[in-house]
Design a protein around this motif. Structure first.
Motif, PDB file in Angstrom:
ATOM      1  N   PHE A   1       0.248   7.858   8.482  1.00 14.39           N
ATOM      2  CA  PHE A   1      -1.076   8.341   8.894  1.00 14.39           C
ATOM      3  C   PHE A   1      -1.810   7.293   9.734  1.00 14.39           C
ATOM      4  O   PHE A   1      -2.552   7.632  10.663  1.00 14.39           O
ATOM      5  CB  PHE A   1      -1.912   8.711   7.671  1.00 14.39           C
ATOM      6  CG  PHE A   1      -1.543  10.042   7.066  1.00 14.39           C
ATOM      7  CD1 PHE A   1      -1.229  11.130   7.862  1.00 14.39           C
ATOM      8  CD2 PHE A   1      -1.510  10.205   5.695  1.00 14.39           C
ATOM      9  CE1 PHE A   1      -0.888  12.365   7.311  1.00 14.39           C
ATOM     10  CE2 PHE A   1      -1.173  11.425   5.125  1.00 14.39           C
ATOM     11  CZ  PHE A   1      -0.863  12.508   5.934  1.00 14.39           C
TER      12      PHE A   1
ATOM     13  N   LYS B   1      -3.113   8.148  13.535  1.00 11.27           N
ATOM     14  CA  LYS B   1      -4.500   7.980  13.985  1.00 11.27           C
ATOM     15  C   LYS B   1      -4.529   7.236  15.312  1.00 11.27           C
ATOM     16  O   LYS B   1      -5.311   7.563  16.216  1.00 11.27           O
ATOM     17  CB  LYS B   1      -5.301   7.223  12.928  1.00 11.27           C
ATOM     18  CG  LYS B   1      -5.602   8.030  11.679  1.00 11.27           C
ATOM     19  CD  LYS B   1      -6.310   7.204  10.615  1.00 11.27           C
ATOM     20  CE  LYS B   1      -6.549   8.027   9.347  1.00 11.27           C
ATOM     21  NZ  LYS B   1      -7.164   7.217   8.262  1.00 11.27           N
TER      22      LYS B   1
ATOM     23  N   ASN C   1      -2.952  16.030  12.411  1.00  8.72           N
ATOM     24  CA  ASN C   1      -3.692  15.996  11.155  1.00  8.72           C
ATOM     25  C   ASN C   1      -3.302  14.703  10.435  1.00  8.72           C
ATOM     26  O   ASN C   1      -2.124  14.428  10.241  1.00  8.72           O
ATOM     27  CB  ASN C   1      -3.338  17.216  10.303  1.00  8.72           C
ATOM     28  CG  ASN C   1      -4.206  17.333   9.059  1.00  8.72           C
ATOM     29  OD1 ASN C   1      -4.320  16.400   8.272  1.00  8.72           O
ATOM     30  ND2 ASN C   1      -4.815  18.489   8.876  1.00  8.72           N
ATOM     31  N   THR C   2      -4.268  13.918  10.024  1.00  5.58           N
ATOM     32  CA  THR C   2      -3.975  12.627   9.398  1.00  5.58           C
ATOM     33  C   THR C   2      -4.416  12.577   7.935  1.00  5.58           C
ATOM     34  O   THR C   2      -4.649  11.503   7.380  1.00  5.58           O
ATOM     35  CB  THR C   2      -4.662  11.488  10.173  1.00  5.58           C
ATOM     36  OG1 THR C   2      -6.069  11.755  10.267  1.00  5.58           O
ATOM     37  CG2 THR C   2      -4.080  11.370  11.573  1.00  5.58           C
ATOM     38  N   GLU C   3      -4.508  13.757   7.317  1.00  4.77           N
ATOM     39  CA  GLU C   3      -4.876  13.814   5.904  1.00  4.77           C
ATOM     40  C   GLU C   3      -3.934  14.702   5.098  1.00  4.77           C
ATOM     41  O   GLU C   3      -3.511  14.338   4.006  1.00  4.77           O
ATOM     42  CB  GLU C   3      -6.316  14.319   5.757  1.00  4.77           C
ATOM     43  CG  GLU C   3      -7.356  13.368   6.353  1.00  4.77           C
ATOM     44  CD  GLU C   3      -8.768  13.897   6.195  1.00  4.77           C
ATOM     45  OE1 GLU C   3      -8.931  15.029   5.664  1.00  4.77           O
ATOM     46  OE2 GLU C   3      -9.720  13.188   6.606  1.00  4.77           O
ATOM     47  N   ASP C   4      -3.587  15.853   5.637  1.00  9.59           N
ATOM     48  CA  ASP C   4      -2.731  16.796   4.939  1.00  9.59           C
ATOM     49  C   ASP C   4      -1.274  16.583   5.365  1.00  9.59           C
ATOM     50  O   ASP C   4      -0.943  16.661   6.550  1.00  9.59           O
ATOM     51  CB  ASP C   4      -3.167  18.236   5.247  1.00  9.59           C
ATOM     52  CG  ASP C   4      -2.353  19.265   4.481  1.00  9.59           C
ATOM     53  OD1 ASP C   4      -1.284  19.663   4.980  1.00  9.59           O
ATOM     54  OD2 ASP C   4      -2.778  19.649   3.378  1.00  9.59           O
TER      55      ASP C   4
END
Length: 518
Positions: A276, A280, A394-397
């Protein structure tokens, strides 16, 4: 409205040999800057020789491609001919970061190659941390393996060497054709297979990740690589019809299996936090790329031609956002771009012609766009092969991010527009012409590519309907013997003289001999 400044006599620098007669005089300030960057390039090469002196000598006498990298300074010079001021400085920065990353890759090869290091335990330990990738397969998946090193194995021996010296790939093409390959196969996979036939790939790595490029030549190359490296391999196969949402479930499953393959081969576990973090950074790099496109869509474009295209291809395909230096370079280039944009806007300095490049460009003539700019004032605003995956991750899911990763692989180099249906290559062209306000399309006709050839009539009919000037420029990707640089230039010369009926900005660039020039 003021036009860009003319630069005269650039063609007189060529003398029909490998090197130019002399360096270009750009005025005192720009010449001193240009010379400083030339010295910096040589300084970096000397530093490399001091890091691995024994291996470098062995490499030079073992692999024919190694000597090509002595032309690195000439490669940078070739792409800055005619450039001045901010444009010159941006181009040097864009190319320097690519050179630096290439040297980093070369350092890995020199430190781990079994041919160069014998039975060295240190080299063996480094080699066991290396995952080999097909050069058309981006290495973003390695963001989740921070203790391992992804290496585009064909990049140094074939791809970049061919960009730097138009003669470099010819022995590999001849080798594989003598081996029995038909001469009408795309020269890029032919070079890659020929490099294996001539045993010119370094011997290193724990396992191999290959691609499923939808090309008969690429399938053949994968087989040759498998036999040559004799390593456990996984063929990552992104869907060809990637616009259809139904295929994403398969694509994500393939990504997960590839991750498991790497884990099984190395004993490492996929690190989501590290992944992640890199993604980003990828999102920031993509944002800067979109800002460059946005500025180029205005009347005052800034980062154009190879400075834009080659940098984006390299950053996405080879660096994969794993090197933070690319993002730092983007920030500096963005500030330079915006300052010059405001100056050009205030002075109302606009390009003579606005163009975009479509289809696959010639590796042996990577500075073709700059020639068109210097000779005819044709500013190339964007190149199809740099319009790769440019969506945000997407950097969370985790699951959503894997979908984004799959989409990135589906839209890698030589796939983003030539696959997924004709709408991606045909309809998309007209959308980009409108967005960038381009009235010229330099349409590369790769003579050995069967994919694009079937759409030629549709391109011509639809360009005529829209009033877009379509200039067909044939080439043979890596083999300059089929279509020379001079023949490529003549296609543009004829069109500009007969259709536009305009005079060149630099008459010396219309006809000169560079058949032997790097």
């Amino acid at each position: 409205m003021r036009k860009e400044k003319k630069v005269k006599g650039l063609g007189n620098l060529y003398n029909g040999t490998m090197t130019l007669k002399r360096r270009e005089w750009k005025g005192f300030r720009d010449t001193m800057y240009d010379y400083f960057r030339w010295l910096k390039c040589w300084g970096r090469l000397i530093k490399l020789s001091m890091q691995y002196p024994v291996q470098l000598v062995k490499c030079t006498f073992t692999y024919r491609w190694m000597s090509t990298y002595l032309t690195a300074a000439g490669f940078m010079d070739r792409h800055t001919l005619g450039l001045r001021g901010t444009e010159l400085r941006i181009c040097h920065r864009q190319f320097w970061i690519m050179l630096e990353e290439s040297i980093n890759i070369l350092c890995v090869i020199l430190g781990a190659d079994r041919r160069l290091n014998g039975k060295s335990k240190k080299a063996k330990a480094l080699s066991d941390k290396i995952i080999l990738f097909d050069e058309m397969m981006p290495i973003q998946i390695m963001a989740g393996f921070p203790k391992l090193k992804g290496l585009a194995i064909q990049m140094i021996p074939v791809f970049l060497a061919g960009e730097m010296d138009q003669q470099a790939n010819l022995p590999y093409i001849d080798a594989i054709e003598n081996y029995g390959l038909p001469a009408d196969v795309c020269p890029l996979p032919a070079c890659e297979a020929g490099c294996a036939v001539r045993s010119d790939y370094p011997l290193l790595g724990k396992c191999l990740i290959s691609s499923s490029m939808p090309c008969d030549g690429s399938v053949m190359t994968t087989m040759f690589q498998d036999r040559y490296f004799n390593l456990p391999s996984y063929q990552l196969s992104p869907p060809v019809r990637f616009n259809e949402p139904e295929v994403q479930a398969y694509a994500v499953k393939d990504i997960k299996q590839c991750i498991k393959f790497i884990e099984d081969q190395t004993g490492e576990t996929f690190d989501w936090d590290a992944y992640f973090t890199v993604m980003k950074r990828y999102n920031e790099e993509t944002d800067y790329m979109l800002k460059k496109w946005e500025i180029n869509s205005t009347p005052y474009p800034q980062v154009c031609g190879p400075s834009l295209a080659l940098h984006r291809m390299f950053a996405f395909q080879i660096a994969g956002s794993l090197n933070p230096a690319f993002l730092e370079n983007d920030k500096i280039v963005y500030d330079m771009m915006m300052k010059q944009y405001e100056k050009d806007k205030a002075a109302d300095i606009r390009p003579r012609f606005r163009a975009i490049v479509w289809s696959c460009p010639a590796h042996y003539y990577s500075n073709f766009s700059y020639w068109a700019q210097n000779c005819w004032g044709i500013k190339v605003l964007v190149d199809m092969e740099c319009m790769l995956s440019h969506h945000f991750f997407n950097t969370e899911d985790k699951e959503a991010s894997l979908i984004d990763l799959a989409k990135a692989y589906e839209r890698m180099s030589m796939r983003s527009h030539t696959n997924g249906g004709y709408a991606n290559v045909l309809d998309e062209l007209w959308k980009q012409c409108k967005y960038f306000n381009a009235n010229i399309v330099i349409m590369y006709g790769h003579v050995s590519c069967k994919t694009m050839a079937g759409l030629q009539g549709l391109f011509e009919d639809q360009a005529r309907e829209r009033g877009v000037h379509l200039i067909w420029v044939e080439h043979d990707l890596c083999d300059r013997r089929t279509v020379s640089r001079k023949e490529m230039r003549n296609k543009v010369n004829q069109y500009m003289k007969t259709v536009f009926r305009c005079e060149p900005l630099d008459e010396s660039l219309v006809d000169y001999d560079d058949d032997l020039t790097w």
